[in-house]
Design a protein around this motif. Structure first.
Motif, short mmCIF file in Angstrom:
data_model
loop_
_atom_site.label_atom_id
_atom_site.label_comp_id
_atom_site.label_asym_id
_atom_site.label_seq_id
_atom_site.Cartn_x
_atom_site.Cartn_y
_atom_site.Cartn_z
N PRO A 1 16.49 -1.46 53.62
CA PRO A 1 17.68 -1.50 53.13
C PRO A 1 18.38 -3.24 53.56
CG PRO A 1 17.52 -0.61 55.19
CD PRO A 1 16.18 -0.63 54.64
N ILE A 2 19.05 -3.74 53.00
CA ILE A 2 19.68 -5.07 53.13
C ILE A 2 20.17 -5.21 54.53
CG2 ILE A 2 19.86 -5.49 50.76
CD1 ILE A 2 22.76 -5.71 51.12
N LEU A 3 20.81 -4.09 55.20
CA LEU A 3 20.85 -4.09 56.60
C LEU A 3 20.53 -2.91 57.22
CD1 LEU A 3 24.62 -5.93 56.90
CD2 LEU A 3 22.54 -6.75 57.46
N ALA A 4 20.02 -2.89 58.69
CA ALA A 4 19.34 -1.94 59.11
C ALA A 4 20.32 -0.58 59.37
CB ALA A 4 19.09 -2.23 60.38
N GLN A 5 19.75 0.69 58.76
CA GLN A 5 20.61 1.80 58.69
C GLN A 5 19.89 2.85 59.76
OE1 GLN A 5 20.27 2.86 54.75
NE2 GLN A 5 21.97 1.37 54.08
N GLY A 6 20.62 3.11 60.73
CA GLY A 6 20.41 4.19 61.72
C GLY A 6 19.38 3.85 62.85
N ARG A 7 18.44 2.93 62.36
CA ARG A 7 17.25 2.78 63.15
C ARG A 7 16.90 1.13 62.89
NH1 ARG A 7 12.24 6.75 64.32
NH2 ARG A 7 13.44 8.15 64.59
N VAL A 8 16.20 0.48 63.75
CA VAL A 8 15.77 -0.84 63.63
C VAL A 8 14.40 -0.69 63.81
CG1 VAL A 8 17.76 -2.30 64.36
CG2 VAL A 8 15.94 -1.71 65.89
N ARG A 9 13.37 -1.16 62.90
CA ARG A 9 12.17 -0.99 62.84
C ARG A 9 11.36 -2.28 63.17
NH1 ARG A 9 11.85 4.29 60.50
NH2 ARG A 9 13.79 4.84 59.56
N TYR A 10 11.92 -3.53 63.36
CA TYR A 10 11.17 -4.50 63.64
C TYR A 10 11.88 -5.56 64.35
CZ TYR A 10 12.58 -6.91 59.25
OH TYR A 10 13.13 -7.50 58.35
N VAL A 11 11.52 -6.31 65.22
CA VAL A 11 12.22 -7.27 65.77
C VAL A 11 12.51 -8.41 64.66
CG1 VAL A 11 12.16 -9.11 67.56
CG2 VAL A 11 11.29 -7.22 68.20
N GLY A 12 13.73 -8.62 64.51
CA GLY A 12 13.97 -9.44 63.41
C GLY A 12 14.76 -8.63 62.07
N GLU A 13 14.83 -7.49 62.11
CA GLU A 13 15.39 -7.01 61.24
C GLU A 13 16.72 -7.31 61.19
OE1 GLU A 13 14.58 -2.64 61.00
OE2 GLU A 13 15.81 -2.51 59.10
N PRO A 14 17.43 -7.48 59.90
CA PRO A 14 18.75 -7.78 59.79
C PRO A 14 19.71 -6.55 60.04
CG PRO A 14 17.51 -8.52 57.87
CD PRO A 14 16.75 -7.83 58.58
N VAL A 15 20.72 -6.70 61.04
CA VAL A 15 21.60 -5.72 61.41
C VAL A 15 23.00 -6.01 61.05
CG1 VAL A 15 22.31 -4.56 63.50
CG2 VAL A 15 20.23 -5.22 63.31
N ALA A 16 23.22 -7.23 60.98
CA ALA A 16 24.84 -7.44 60.63
C ALA A 16 24.56 -8.89 60.01
CB ALA A 16 25.57 -7.43 61.62
N VAL A 17 25.76 -9.18 59.20
CA VAL A 17 25.79 -10.70 58.71
C VAL A 17 27.33 -11.40 59.09
CG1 VAL A 17 24.09 -11.17 57.02
CG2 VAL A 17 26.24 -9.55 56.43
N ILE A 18 27.23 -12.58 59.26
CA ILE A 18 28.50 -13.21 59.45
C ILE A 18 28.59 -14.21 58.50
CG2 ILE A 18 29.51 -14.87 61.12
CD1 ILE A 18 29.24 -12.38 62.34
#
Lengths: 766, 766
Positions: A92-109
């Motif tokens: 997904p373009i932003l992590a949903q429910g879980r993060v799966r690797y260091v560096g995964e996009p979680v939010a954007v500014i």
């Protein structure tokens, strides 16, 4: 003399040398805003909450989103092979429910300037609940979460009587081999600048590379737009190599923001981000066995491997595993074969292709196996390869396998001839003697080789539009992309040779989806084969149209005419009456009598080339190395790449590709590796930790380009030249290092680091 | 019901209403610099010296040029008619040796911002030595300077036995008539933003309008570039009308600067500049004579006129004079005719076309003549026109004349029928009676009429490329331009009707030379006829291809299929199996089996339409005016435009064109005039002096669009609708004012200003 085959200067260079290149970071639009990505700091964790409010309070911040804000955008898809069942594992373009690797996009500014955006990103509150990180793709599969398993699929390919072959074998050679995680690391990191033109209802994405049309179609689909209302533009980005130009979350995020915020949105990746967010590649472990007869001839190969895909499927789907299974056998006749590719997910950066994907890995594995067979059978390493080559008389050689959805049919090649030429050029026999002398004097020196078959020219279709304007200037519009390989020059040469003009009068327009409806970009060493063949056809068709028109203007039979340097003239009286191509174009302008006899005006054609099979170039890498017994460092003393490309449009460009490709192979063989700690924290996030080879590490490199086996699959006989420099670097250097260590087969994984060499030396001494 | 002919909403409006229009001033590029033009302050003078050094000293100034700095750029050329010999009179991009009108570019400044550029322009030292200003085009020709005469050419056209007709005439009616200097004054002044893309070696010019392809070719030629390396882009500029979108010195200057200075260069004209620098139009004096028989039937017309071209030839060459000669006769049968057009230069702003060029002027002259004939012969003004109409039975009616290089053949029309319909709708007879009553009560009221034939659909050729994408969205790429006339909507309707889709799914790409090699822009009321016909053909061809492809997909005969709202389905079982156009497009994507059966993939066609003759729409204007005997003001109490456009693609758009065109005609009839003092200083350089009609001046306007005479020259029967609203406003209002004054023939020139009316009233009372 035709410009086809000449080492003419690159058309691309003038603006680059003048500092007028347009790299992604150079692209700006008035009123643009800047995006910064907030990334996961744990390898595997439950995503409890994301609070962007503190970021929104910072002056200059325009918007901040987490997954809930982009819920309507589906995960990023992949280009399918025959491997099925991967869809649930897309990112997904932003992590949903879980993060799966260091560096995964979680939010954007999104903010008025890049610095504010970066500051604001630090204010986003991300609450994570750490879970165990899964890091070993060869470990038993497990449930990633309720719906997903760490082994989404197993890639299987096979033919022949494998069990019988192993039962009847004189010897069985079995190895456990591993290729380290590394990838393409281009000079410029990724960048994406999106702009929405409300007046035309067109979404533009700039700074793109490599696969504009496919990305256009997918961006359109993911954002619910018509593909004809999305245009991608390529500048001088270069550096495709499997990583740059693929479709990533950031590309979608800037597009979505440009549409929502109605301002241009710019995102430029920093180096640390690049090393954790952009596709990794290569990490694969092979447990391979060969059944061999008493003469060292292979009876069967059983190739069990574990592909470390990282946390998500990316745009390449399972292509590396597919090719690792389908293309492993290289130049050898193998009566029975079975590949079992365990396609596994881990909590690392997602992986994809990297220059010579599946073949760098496969060549390392196969050639280590050949060395082991030679050792077991007491044969010379060169001789064991000769004995197993598919012979030139067997061409075209159909292997009951497929790769990238096409049947594997080796179209042409004389592997033994190239090996002979390469050994002679390298001075192999003399070096064998020299190495023996130096060893006797106490040095750890060795020779190694790797023989391989590349693949190139993936179909099915490619087209160009070629037009001569009223001044005789030629415009060639292609759906191909420029990743620095010199596509403008090569296509201009092909066009110029077919039409009969100076190649410098051909302007190649590439990487723009608004100029041509379809295109395949630049990947799979396909451009010269596919776009080149379409260009050749177009040039011939344009020449025919020009002669037909000139025949009317000059009142001369068509077949009495030739085109030389942009002038249509009589073959028999070249100094007589003639017309320039510009004059021919003017005679075909709308409204002219001659133009009305045709369906469309203009001296212009669109031509398409189709191919159902790949073309298979092939090569030999030869290496001489010396080990520093004190530091464990491997010094490559001399290296030769022999490569048959069918026909070389521009030998200088082929050599350039080979030299650059070699450097990338060298990195994977000796230096580059993405390492992780036991919690999945990446340890290679700067160039102090991720070691790229520099000019200091480059050995004397000899390049032997041959044209002994033009491809019968296309009208210009070419095979792709992009990946042969990389393919067998790991194989040849491993072979040479092993040889320097005494030929015990100690080298079973890449990269070969100084600590490994020191260990091997210690083992050897023990 | 087909969308062709429906008054559907404009596709153009959404971005405009949301404030997302892209006007020239809105276009910015990073690092852009601003240009300011230093203009001549005398009408005629020797240019002794230009010193830009003081300007260069101002901080922020990047460059400053006078003629010597741009000497390699040839003067701006013109689009030829059959009139020859004008080349020496073309305008250089900066004045050389002499200045010839107030406002002529003498030097240019380039600076970091527009204000600095403007300040710097004031510092340029221009030394002038004043010469007598030549201001009367009807004065005897003289030498402009050593090599040039004030009469570069005389436009001559004739047929029939003129002298005999005048000898045998029952009466000869002779008039001396003049049309004032006015022109198109668009909401946004001109603007030009040039950018050189060194990476692609492409010169871009943004903010263009109307004639992108012709301008591209000429910019390329003047700057020594291949036309395929120059791209022009149109935004929402609108406002062609003969003035905006023509090629001017400023366009070349920004392009040259972008190439030399390697930065984007922006120039936005201010209003004062616009009123002295942009094309003027209309100023013409006619000494016209008609030989008439006893029944009021015209035997011959002798049309001697003096065209005031101003100081230079501009891009239209002698087109206004050409059309003033070739199209003057309008709807009337005239057995013998001679036109002698003195094409004269003066020291005023150069002139060119303005909406309904040569016809606004010609209709005023011809219809004044008809009124005079009626008066002289004692006939009703309506009746004398009826007697002289070319009859519907005579159609097509070939006149032995040419205009714009084509033979004048009136393709179809029933002039008498339209006149009847217009009179009935206007309530002419009732108004005659009412006017008589009001006059008896002391009011100065009158009725007037003008009957005319317009021209439209200038050939020779026009093409479009039409493509359906994988979602069924249609892209229509045209070389036509948008000047606010609703071209996107009209072409979308034509495309949609021919293909069978919702017109809102058709995105029209126009005004971009990079998207289509050839194009004719928007002028001469040609777009709907020429581009529309090409679109219609393309839509039908695309429908045929879609059905052919769908037939294979559905295993159904092609002729059993129809396309409704983007779905290909069986005519006999519309609810049965069907495919969408998007699915058809996907079935034709590169690599598919169906696509390979064709030369090129995709659901796409390019189609060209050719025409050797113009189509001639025709109209009637009826006016009722009242004169204010105190102020001399003319109040238009009621106005009707009757116009036959063959077929109306979108009647609402036709009405919009007519209403807007009427307002422009009204300006020329009563308000707008560029005036000069005796030294050639312009007196109309602000909107306080140059009076544009506003909504307050607009009378109740009734529009009668008829479709009685579809053109046989194109497959959709259309004739251009752009100029009929303007054509006879001067004629009809002059007729009405004259009628209000008692029908003495006092009104012999336009505009009719209050001071003129007061003089006429005084003369009448005398």
């Amino acid at each position: 003399m035709s410009v086809f085959g000449q080492s003419v200067m690159r058309l691309e260079d003038a603006p680059l040398l003048r500092g007028e290149g347009a790299f992604a970071a150079d692209i700006d639009f008035p009123r643009q805003i800047h995006m910064r990505v907030v990334r996961a700091e744990m390898a595997h964790a439950r995503l409890v909450s994301v609070d962007v409010t503190p970021a929104l309070d910072l002056p200059g911040v325009i918007a901040a989103w987490s997954a809930a804000d982009v819920a309507e955008v589906p995960p990023i898809p992949f280009r399918a092979t025959k491997v099925r069942g991967l869809e649930p594992y897309c990112q997904p373009i932003l992590a949903q429910g879980r993060v799966r690797y260091v560096g995964e996009p979680v939010a954007v500014i999104f903010a008025e300037d890049a610095a504010v955006a970066e500051d604001a990103a630090d204010l986003v509150l991300v609450e994570l609940e750490e879970l165990p990180a899964l890091l070993d793709a060869a470990a038993e599969p497990t449930d990633f979460d309720a719906t997903r398993n760490t082994e989404p699929t197993i890639v299987r390919k096979s033919y022949g009587e494998l069990d019988a072959a192993f039962r009847d074998a004189h010897v069985v050679v079995a190895l456990d081999l591993a290729i380290g995680r590394h990838s393409g690391v281009p000079m410029e990191t990724r960048g994406a600048i999106a702009r929405y033109d409300a007046a035309q209802d067109v979404l533009e994405l700039h700074g793109t590379a490599k696969k504009q049309h496919w990305n256009r179609d997918e961006i359109a689909r993911l954002l619910g737009r018509a593909p004809s209302s999305v245009h991608l533009f390529e500048g001088h980005v270069g550096g495709g190599f499997g990583v740059r130009g693929e479709l990533y979350p950031e590309d979608l995020l800037v597009c979505l923001a440009a549409l929502r915020l109605r301002r241009p949105v710019k995102w430029i990746e920093d180096r640390r981000e690049h090393l954790v967010a952009t596709n990794h590649s290569r990490e694969q472990r092979h447990r391979i066995r060969a059944a061999v007869d008493a003469e060292g001839r292979i009876l069967a190969i059983d190739n069990v491997f574990f592909h470390d895909q990282g946390a998500y499927i990316r745009t390449h789907g399972a292509r590396v595993a597919d090719m690792s299974a389908g293309l492993l056998l290289g130049p050898y006749r193998v009566p029975a074969y079975r590949a079992t590719g365990h396609f596994r997910l881990t909590n690392k950066t997602p992986a994809a292709t990297y220059r010579s994907p599946g073949r760098f890995e496969g060549s390392f594995v196969r050639e280590r196996l050949m060395d082991a067979i030679a050792a077991r059978c007491g044969l010379d390493r060169v001789e064991v390869r000769r004995r197993n080559f598919v012979d030139v008389s067997e061409m075209p050689y159909a292997r009951p396998l497929d790769a990238l959805g096409t049947d594997v049919v080796l179209d042409s090649g004389d592997y033994a001839l190239l090996l002979d030429k390469a050994l002679a050029r390298f001075g192999w026999d003399a070096r064998v003697a020299d190495v023996a002398r130096r060893r006797a004097a106490g040095e750890s020196v060795g020779l190694g080789l790797g023989v391989f078959v590349e693949k190139s020219g993936l179909g099915p279709s490619d087209g160009v539009r070629m037009t001569v304007d009223a001044t005789g200037a030629v415009e060639l519009v292609t759906g191909a992309a420029s990743v620095g390989q010199g596509v403008e020059t090569a296509l201009a040469q092909i066009a110029a040779a077919a039409l009969g003009v100076d190649y410098r009068r051909v302007r190649v327009v590439r990487g723009r989806t608004d100029r041509i409806e379809f295109g395949s970009g630049a990947h799979a060493s396909r451009v010269t084969v596919m776009s080149g063949s379409a260009t050749h056809q177009a040039g011939l068709a344009l020449a025919a149209l020009a002669k037909q028109t000139a025949a009317a203007l000059l009142q001369t039979p068509e077949d009495a005419l030739e085109i030389v340097d942009g002038v249509v003239r009589r073959v028999d009286t070249p100094e007589g009456a003639s017309v320039t191509l510009g004059e021919v174009a003017r005679a075909l302008a709308p409204g002219t009598k001659l133009s009305r006899d045709r369906a469309t005006p203009g001296l212009t054609v669109e031509s398409w080339f189709h191919s159902d099979h790949m073309a298979y170039p092939y090569g030999v890498h030869l290496a001489q190395v010396a080990l520093d017994r004190g530091t464990g460092q491997v010094k490559v003393e001399h290296y030769l790449v022999g490569y048959d490309v069918g026909r070389a449009v521009n030998p200088m460009l082929v050599e350039g590709q080979i030299a650059g490709g070699f450097a990338q192979g060298l990195g994977g063989a000796l230096y580059e590796e993405f390492r992780y700690d036991e919690r999945g924290q990446p340890l290679s996030t700067t160039f102090a930790d991720y070691l790229m080879p520099t000019i200091a590490e480059m050995p004397p490199l000899d390049i032997l380009v041959t044209e002994d086996a033009p491809s019968p699959l296309n009208p210009i006989g070419v095979k792709g030249a992009g990946e042969g420099g990389t393919n067998a670097v790991g194989a040849a250097i491993a072979s040479a290092v092993d040889d320097a260590l005494g030929g015990r087969g100690q080298v079973t994984q890449l990269p070969i680091m100084p600590r490994d060499v020191l260990r091997f030396l210690a083992e050897g001494a023990a």
